[in-house]
Design a protein around this motif. Structure first.
Motif, PDB file in Angstrom:
ATOM      1  N   SER A  21       0.833  -1.188   0.000  1.00  0.00           N
ATOM      2  CA  SER A  21       0.000   0.000   0.000  1.00  0.00           C
ATOM      3  C   SER A  21       0.873   1.246   0.000  1.00  0.00           C
ATOM      4  N   CYS A  22       0.443   2.260  -0.719  1.00  0.00           N
ATOM      5  CA  CYS A  22       1.122   3.549  -0.742  1.00  0.00           C
ATOM      6  C   CYS A  22       0.086   4.644  -0.555  1.00  0.00           C
ATOM      7  N   SER A  23       0.307   5.488   0.434  1.00  0.00           N
ATOM      8  CA  SER A  23      -0.612   6.586   0.714  1.00  0.00           C
ATOM      9  C   SER A  23       0.088   7.928   0.508  1.00  0.00           C
ATOM     10  N   ALA A  24      -0.555   8.805  -0.236  1.00  0.00           N
ATOM     11  CA  ALA A  24      -0.050  10.152  -0.462  1.00  0.00           C
ATOM     12  C   ALA A  24      -0.800  11.118   0.433  1.00  0.00           C
ATOM     13  N   SER A  25      -0.075  11.992   1.086  1.00  0.00           N
ATOM     14  CA  SER A  25      -0.695  12.963   1.973  1.00  0.00           C
ATOM     15  C   SER A  25      -0.070  14.333   1.762  1.00  0.00           C
ATOM     16  N   GLY A  26      -0.731  15.341   2.289  1.00  0.00           N
ATOM     17  CA  GLY A  26      -0.271  16.707   2.129  1.00  0.00           C
ATOM     18  C   GLY A  26      -1.147  17.457   1.149  1.00  0.00           C
ATOM     19  N   SER A  27      -0.634  18.578   0.673  1.00  0.00           N
ATOM     20  CA  SER A  27      -1.370  19.391  -0.284  1.00  0.00           C
ATOM     21  C   SER A  27      -1.247  18.776  -1.673  1.00  0.00           C
ATOM     22  N   ALA A  74     -10.241   6.904  -2.493  1.00  0.00           N
ATOM     23  CA  ALA A  74      -9.898   8.306  -2.306  1.00  0.00           C
ATOM     24  C   ALA A  74      -8.930   8.820  -3.365  1.00  0.00           C
ATOM     25  N   LYS A  75      -8.385   7.930  -4.172  1.00  0.00           N
ATOM     26  CA  LYS A  75      -7.470   8.238  -5.269  1.00  0.00           C
ATOM     27  C   LYS A  75      -6.143   8.819  -4.811  1.00  0.00           C
ATOM     28  N   ASN A  76      -5.898   8.837  -3.518  1.00  0.00           N
ATOM     29  CA  ASN A  76      -4.593   9.247  -3.021  1.00  0.00           C
ATOM     30  C   ASN A  76      -3.811   8.041  -2.500  1.00  0.00           C
ATOM     31  N   THR A  77      -4.286   6.855  -2.839  1.00  0.00           N
ATOM     32  CA  THR A  77      -3.610   5.630  -2.462  1.00  0.00           C
ATOM     33  C   THR A  77      -3.476   4.725  -3.679  1.00  0.00           C
ATOM     34  N   VAL A  78      -2.451   3.917  -3.668  1.00  0.00           N
ATOM     35  CA  VAL A  78      -2.258   2.930  -4.716  1.00  0.00           C
ATOM     36  C   VAL A  78      -1.812   1.636  -4.059  1.00  0.00           C
ATOM     37  N   TYR A  79      -2.294   0.522  -4.594  1.00  0.00           N
ATOM     38  CA  TYR A  79      -2.000  -0.786  -4.039  1.00  0.00           C
ATOM     39  C   TYR A  79      -1.344  -1.668  -5.088  1.00  0.00           C
ATOM     40  N   LEU A  80      -0.561  -2.604  -4.619  1.00  0.00           N
ATOM     41  CA  LEU A  80       0.036  -3.610  -5.479  1.00  0.00           C
ATOM     42  C   LEU A  80      -0.188  -4.966  -4.833  1.00  0.00           C
ATOM     43  N   GLN A  81      -1.064  -5.755  -5.430  1.00  0.00           N
ATOM     44  CA  GLN A  81      -1.307  -7.112  -4.958  1.00  0.00           C
ATOM     45  C   GLN A  81      -0.375  -8.049  -5.711  1.00  0.00           C
ATOM     46  N   GLY A 104      -1.069  24.235 -11.702  1.00  0.00           N
ATOM     47  CA  GLY A 104      -0.025  24.872 -12.475  1.00  0.00           C
ATOM     48  C   GLY A 104       1.359  24.295 -12.261  1.00  0.00           C
ATOM     49  N   LEU A 105       1.520  23.429 -11.273  1.00  0.00           N
ATOM     50  CA  LEU A 105       2.797  22.795 -11.001  1.00  0.00           C
ATOM     51  C   LEU A 105       2.637  21.291 -11.057  1.00  0.00           C
ATOM     52  N   ILE A 106       3.692  20.607 -11.450  1.00  0.00           N
ATOM     53  CA  ILE A 106       3.677  19.155 -11.474  1.00  0.00           C
ATOM     54  C   ILE A 106       5.073  18.642 -11.146  1.00  0.00           C
ATOM     55  N   GLY A 107       5.137  17.548 -10.435  1.00  0.00           N
ATOM     56  CA  GLY A 107       6.419  16.999 -10.067  1.00  0.00           C
ATOM     57  C   GLY A 107       6.333  15.523  -9.741  1.00  0.00           C
ATOM     58  N   VAL A 108       7.493  14.923  -9.553  1.00  0.00           N
ATOM     59  CA  VAL A 108       7.595  13.508  -9.220  1.00  0.00           C
ATOM     60  C   VAL A 108       7.955  13.368  -7.746  1.00  0.00           C
ATOM     61  N   TYR A 109       7.257  12.483  -7.052  1.00  0.00           N
ATOM     62  CA  TYR A 109       7.485  12.254  -5.636  1.00  0.00           C
ATOM     63  C   TYR A 109       7.679  10.764  -5.388  1.00  0.00           C
ATOM     64  N   TRP A 110       8.611  10.450  -4.509  1.00  0.00           N
ATOM     65  CA  TRP A 110       8.957   9.068  -4.184  1.00  0.00           C
ATOM     66  C   TRP A 110       8.728   8.760  -2.715  1.00  0.00           C
ATOM     67  N   GLY A 111       8.337   7.526  -2.440  1.00  0.00           N
ATOM     68  CA  GLY A 111       8.266   7.052  -1.079  1.00  0.00           C
ATOM     69  C   GLY A 111       9.614   6.520  -0.631  1.00  0.00           C
ATOM     70  N   GLN A 112       9.702   6.121   0.628  1.00  0.00           N
ATOM     71  CA  GLN A 112      10.956   5.626   1.186  1.00  0.00           C
ATOM     72  C   GLN A 112      11.238   4.170   0.829  1.00  0.00           C
TER      73      GLN A 112
END
Length: 120
Positions: A21-27, A74-81, A104-112
């Motif tokens: 599971s991966c959860s994205a949080s923040g703005s 919620a579309k701020n999570t992604v799963y890999l079964q 107006g901004l876009i970027g790439v974000y990585w988890g740990q």
């Protein structure tokens, strides 16, 4: 601040299953796509699976028919079964998101990353 956090890794026997599971949080204004990558020691980081905002999915040939990627409600999570796991699936699995923290901004974000070990 945008943050991606993975969970669900662990030790699994060959042939077993595991869900990540991966959860994205923040703005977050919008998320264009979310991906799962993996990297084993001494190897290149490789794309495992991806899913776009429209629901299009892509899988590495090595995991097709075994792994399934899907977005949470919620579309701020992604799963890999991951099913029918093999020793060669052993790696640190990373979540990556292409998103806009503000309009107006876009970027790439990585988890740990989260460790997946497939061994008997």
């Amino acid at each position: 601040q945008v943050q991606l956090v993975e969970s669900g890794g662990g030790l699994v026997q060959p042939g077993g299953s595991l869900g990540l599971s991966c959860s994205a949080s923040g703005s977050i204004f919008s998320i264009e796509s979310m991906d799962w990558y993996r990297q084993a020691p001494g190897k290149e980081r490789e794309l495992v699976a991806s899913i776009s905002s429209g629901g299009s999915k892509n899988y590495a040939d090595s995991v097709k028919a075994r792994f399934v990627i899907f977005r949470g409600n919620a579309k701020n999570t992604v799963y890999l079964q991951m099913n029918s796991l093999k020793p060669e699936d052993t790696a640190v699995y990373y979540c990556k998101a292409l998103l806009s923290p503000v309009q107006g901004l876009i970027g790439v974000y990585w988890g740990q990353g989260t460790q997946v070990t497939v061994s008997s």
